[in-house]
Each structure stands twice: as structure tokens, then as C-alpha cells.
Design a protein around this motif. Structure first.
Motif, short mmCIF file in Angstrom:
data_model
loop_
_atom_site.label_atom_id
_atom_site.label_comp_id
_atom_site.label_asym_id
_atom_site.label_seq_id
_atom_site.Cartn_x
_atom_site.Cartn_y
_atom_site.Cartn_z
N ASN A 120 0.94 -1.11 -0.03
CA ASN A 120 0.05 0.10 -0.05
C ASN A 120 0.85 1.22 -0.08
N ALA A 121 2.00 1.31 0.76
CA ALA A 121 2.91 2.54 0.90
C ALA A 121 3.52 2.50 -0.49
N PHE A 122 4.08 1.61 -0.99
CA PHE A 122 4.47 1.41 -2.61
C PHE A 122 3.59 2.47 -3.62
N TYR A 123 2.46 1.70 -3.59
CA TYR A 123 1.45 2.18 -4.55
C TYR A 123 1.24 3.69 -4.33
N ASP A 124 1.04 4.12 -2.91
CA ASP A 124 0.85 5.63 -2.54
C ASP A 124 1.97 6.50 -3.21
N SER A 125 3.29 5.85 -2.91
CA SER A 125 4.49 6.54 -3.29
C SER A 125 4.58 6.73 -4.84
N LEU A 126 3.89 5.88 -5.49
CA LEU A 126 3.66 6.00 -6.94
C LEU A 126 2.55 6.94 -7.49
N GLY A 127 2.14 7.33 -6.68
CA GLY A 127 0.80 8.61 -7.04
C GLY A 127 -0.33 7.62 -7.08
N PHE A 128 -0.79 6.56 -6.65
CA PHE A 128 -2.03 5.90 -6.79
C PHE A 128 -2.72 6.34 -5.75
N GLU A 129 -3.99 6.47 -5.63
CA GLU A 129 -5.13 6.75 -4.60
C GLU A 129 -6.07 5.80 -4.32
N LEU A 130 -6.61 6.01 -3.02
CA LEU A 130 -7.54 4.91 -2.77
C LEU A 130 -8.75 5.22 -3.81
N SER A 131 -9.50 4.15 -4.01
CA SER A 131 -10.78 4.39 -4.87
C SER A 131 -11.96 4.44 -3.92
N THR A 132 -12.70 5.36 -4.47
CA THR A 132 -13.89 5.48 -3.78
C THR A 132 -15.03 4.25 -4.31
N SER A 133 -14.70 3.53 -5.15
CA SER A 133 -15.66 2.56 -5.61
C SER A 133 -15.58 1.26 -4.47
N VAL A 134 -16.47 0.48 -4.44
CA VAL A 134 -16.59 -0.85 -3.60
C VAL A 134 -16.36 -1.86 -4.54
N MET A 135 -15.60 -2.82 -4.06
CA MET A 135 -15.59 -3.93 -5.04
C MET A 135 -16.36 -4.99 -4.26
N PHE A 136 -17.09 -5.68 -5.43
CA PHE A 136 -18.03 -6.69 -4.88
C PHE A 136 -17.42 -7.98 -5.56
N GLN A 137 -17.51 -9.26 -4.97
CA GLN A 137 -16.90 -10.57 -5.80
C GLN A 137 -18.21 -11.64 -5.67
N LYS A 138 -18.03 -12.48 -6.44
CA LYS A 138 -18.88 -13.68 -6.55
C LYS A 138 -18.03 -14.94 -7.11
N TRP A 139 -18.09 -15.88 -6.68
CA TRP A 139 -17.43 -17.07 -7.25
C TRP A 139 -18.52 -17.67 -8.07
N LEU A 140 -18.01 -18.13 -9.13
CA LEU A 140 -19.18 -18.42 -10.38
C LEU A 140 -18.98 -20.15 -10.39
N ASP A 141 -17.93 -20.78 -9.68
CA ASP A 141 -17.59 -22.03 -9.72
C ASP A 141 -18.26 -22.87 -8.65
N GLY A 142 -19.24 -22.08 -7.76
CA GLY A 142 -20.10 -22.54 -6.77
C GLY A 142 -19.31 -22.57 -5.42
N ARG A 143 -18.09 -22.28 -5.35
CA ARG A 143 -17.49 -21.98 -3.91
C ARG A 143 -18.11 -20.98 -3.25
N ALA A 144 -17.66 -21.14 -1.75
CA ALA A 144 -18.35 -20.09 -0.77
C ALA A 144 -17.28 -19.02 -0.95
N ASN A 145 -17.55 -17.63 -0.57
CA ASN A 145 -16.55 -16.53 -0.40
C ASN A 145 -15.91 -16.83 1.00
N PRO A 146 -14.54 -16.60 0.94
CA PRO A 146 -13.92 -16.74 2.06
C PRO A 146 -14.16 -15.95 3.05
#
Length: 149
Positions: free
Chosen positions: A123-149
């Protein structure tokens, strides 16, 4: 793409003979997960024009990598790795600059990446390269039937 960035580091696209050393590097860097086959990920990235794996070589040895690709609008990077014995030489910055250049040459204006929250050094490395935290929320869904961890 074969770019000389220093007298000892060159960046180019992965070759067939590089696959095993790249996977070994990713394993040394703790980037692989049981649910993601790195060999399959490399094969998929090499199969299309919108993705690749870039490797950085120092004296012929692979010391840094990035998997880079895009969906036509946004670029993404994965498997950003620097060999533990070659850290603190700027190779991470060089391989990320190469990924950015690759995306720019494809006409992509935005680069996104995912980092685990608990990975403070990354996180510190990418911050030093000028990346910013996104305001987006990431959702995920396994399509092979496994449960989310």
C-alpha cells in the motif's frame, strides 16, 4: 517491447523459457494463491492482445515482473514482483513504469490495481507512485460454486 532502463535491467515480454522462473519468483514473493494457477494466468495473459507479462532482467536473471492488461477502458496490473534479493534498487518503480507505458501505448488512460488491506508495504509503495484509494466498492462472486472466504 525491449527497453533498456539501466545498464543492468531490461524489460521485455515473457518468453516460453521464462514461465517457470517467473512462477518461482511469484512463489518466493508470496503472490500465488491455491485458487489461482499461475501457469494458467500466464497462458491467459499471453493469449490475447490486451494483456501480457513483462519481465525485468538483471544480468539475464528475472528479478521483477508485472502482469498487465486492459478491458478497453481501464488497465489492471497483477503479480507485481521484485525478487527479495534485488529489492531497494528501484526495480518495482521501473516495472510499474513499463506497465504504465504498455497501457498508454494501447490508448488506456486509467490504471487500477487491487492490494490486500493488510499488505502495508505494498500500500505504501503504490501510494508513493501516486496511486489513490478508490471510492468504489469491490464486490465479488465465485462462479464455480465455492463460498466466499
Amino acid at each position: 517491447m525491449n527497453v533498456s532502463v539501466s545498464p543492468t535491467l531490461t524489460i521485455d515480454a515473457i518468453r516460453d523459457a521464462d514461465v517457470e522462473p517467473v512462477v518461482a519468483l511469484w512463489q518466493r514473493c508470496g503472490l500465488t494463491r491455491p485458487w489461482n494457477d499461475p501457469h494458467a494466468d500466464i497462458a491467459l495473459a499471453r493469449r490475447r492482445d490486451n494483456s501480457t507479462v513483462l519481465v525485468g532482467r538483471d544480468g539475464g536473471a528475472i528479478v521483477t515482473t508485472v502482469m498487465v492488461g486492459h478491458d478497453g477502458h481501464r488497465g489492471w496490473v497483477y503479480y507485481v514482483a521484485v525478487d527479495p534479493d534485488s529489492r531497494k534498487r528501484g526495480y518495482g518503480r521501473v516495472i510499474m513504469a513499463a506497465a504504465e507505458d504498455w497501457l498508454r501505448s494501447a490508448g488506456i488512460a486509467k490504471l487500477q490495481l487491487l492490494v490486500r488491506r493488510e499488505n502495508a508495504p505494498a500500500n505504501a509503495f503504490y501510494d508513493s507512485l501516486g496511486f489513490e484509494l478508490s471510492t468504489s466498492v469491490m464486490f465479488q462472486k465465485w462462479l464455480d460454486g465455492r463460498a466466499n472466504p
